[in-house]
Design an enzyme around this catalytic site. Structure first.
Site, mmCIF file in Angstrom:
data_model
loop_
_atom_site.group_PDB
_atom_site.id
_atom_site.type_symbol
_atom_site.label_atom_id
_atom_site.label_comp_id
_atom_site.label_asym_id
_atom_site.label_seq_id
_atom_site.Cartn_x
_atom_site.Cartn_y
_atom_site.Cartn_z
ATOM 1 N N THR A 160 -6.366 1.405 -0.873
ATOM 2 C CA THR A 160 -7.589 1.085 -0.164
ATOM 3 C C THR A 160 -8.478 2.171 -0.421
ATOM 4 O OG1 THR A 160 -6.293 0.061 1.628
ATOM 5 C CG2 THR A 160 -8.356 1.110 2.133
ATOM 6 N N GLY A 190 -3.745 -6.331 7.339
ATOM 7 C CA GLY A 190 -3.502 -4.851 7.470
ATOM 8 C C GLY A 190 -4.205 -4.223 8.506
ATOM 9 N N GLY A 211 -2.534 3.507 3.530
ATOM 10 C CA GLY A 211 -1.169 3.323 3.498
ATOM 11 C C GLY A 211 -0.631 2.232 3.577
ATOM 12 N N GLY A 213 0.007 -0.451 5.654
ATOM 13 C CA GLY A 213 -0.936 -0.544 6.914
ATOM 14 C C GLY A 213 -0.002 -1.082 8.140
#
Ligand code: ASP
Length: 293
Positions: A160, A190, A211, A213
């Site tokens: 992300t 997420g 990370g 999610g």
């Protein structure tokens, strides 16, 4: 007044991979963001500008670099929040838009809702004349560069992008955008578009997460940073590390970037690495991936 900016390109960094393209890109973006903030740009405009550049670059698993889900479709999530008035906008399961964060901003500025998903979000994007992708199968090819070294498409790898800023007027904003995790089910959403999980800003702090999610959702991670500061009186850094500890205890990994109203910054992670960069009024730009601060 002071300004501060922290950006991330995901906490799914893999030590076996080469990030020679991402390092100079992060360096360029953090300098550009600093110029914006030093010239009086708002935190909101700055985080949006940086995230839009990251979305268009194909260098991260967001926007152009997003990977298809198990059905072969690219579904995008994004959100942003402004500290002043706690205004927020988010989109989930969006397809064929160049800048999901611009869609999230349009939702916020429209003001009627906080989050739009799926077909309704797609229609909203088109109604607002936001840039769309003509040929998704051609546009979304860069994810192949982000697959884990073993090429396993069934890996839960991720990457992300996000940005948090404090502007010279004391304004705070956070923005986060993602293509999600590799091999996600169709319709999986997420933490990234969820206000309080992937993104948070209030009058005290702005936070963006990256990370696994599901763990960030189960801990309301970004809001938890703000709550720990507000109710526990802890520092920005301590609040971020406590939340990451909670996520680690649940078996998750990732990182947080955050800035508070005093210009403090934090960017801890518990994964192998997090692509990140930071700058502040009296702090030269830094770019890091695996190295600690
Ligand atoms: N948190 C994102 C998600 O679960 C992935 C990432 O941060 O890389 O969709």
């Amino acid at each position: 007044m002071a300004y501060a900016l922290v950006i991330h390109g995901g906490a799914g960094a893999n030590p076996a991979k080469d990030y020679t393209a991402q390092r100079p890109h992060l360096a360029t973006l953090i300098r550009r963001g600093a110029v914006m903030l030093a010239s009086g740009a708002s935190a909101l405009d700055t985080v949006c500008a940086v995230v839009m550049e990251m979305e268009a670059s194909g260098l991260y698993v967001a926007g152009k670099g997003s990977a298809p889900n198990q059905s072969g479709d690219v579904e995008l999530d994004a959100s942003l929040m402004v500290g002043d008035g706690q205004r927020a906008g988010a989109v989930a399961c969006l397809s064929g838009v160049v800048h999901p964060i611009a869609a999230a901003r349009a939702v916020m500025e429209d003001g009627k809702h906080v989050m739009l998903a799926g077909r309704g979000a797609d229609a909203f994007v088109r109604q607002h004349g936001l840039e769309t992708v003509d040929e998704p199968a051609v546009y979304y090819r860069d994810y192949e560069n982000h697959l884990p070294p073993d090429g396993a498409k069934n890996s839960n790898g991720h990457g992300t992008v996000g940005a948090v800023a404090l502007d010279e007027g004391g304004g705070l904003a956070a923005a986060t955008s993602t293509g999600g995790i590799f091999n996600k089910r169709a319709g999986r959403v997420g933490d990234t578009p969820l206000i309080g999980s992937g993104t948070w800003a209030d009058e005290r702090v702005a936070v963006s997460a990256t990370g696994t999610g599901e763990h960030f959702m189960r801990t309301a991670a970004t809001h938890s940073v703000a709550a720990r500061m507000a109710y526990g009186g802890v520092s920005l850094d301590a609040a971020c590390r406590a939340v990451l500890g909670e996520i680690g205890d649940l078996g998750g990994d990732g990182g947080l970037i955050a800035v508070d109203r005093d210009g403090n910054i934090a960017m801890p992670f518990n994964s192998h690495g997090m692509k990140r960069a930071a700058v502040a009024t009296n702090r030269s730009p830094i770019v890091r991936i695996f190295e600690p601060e």
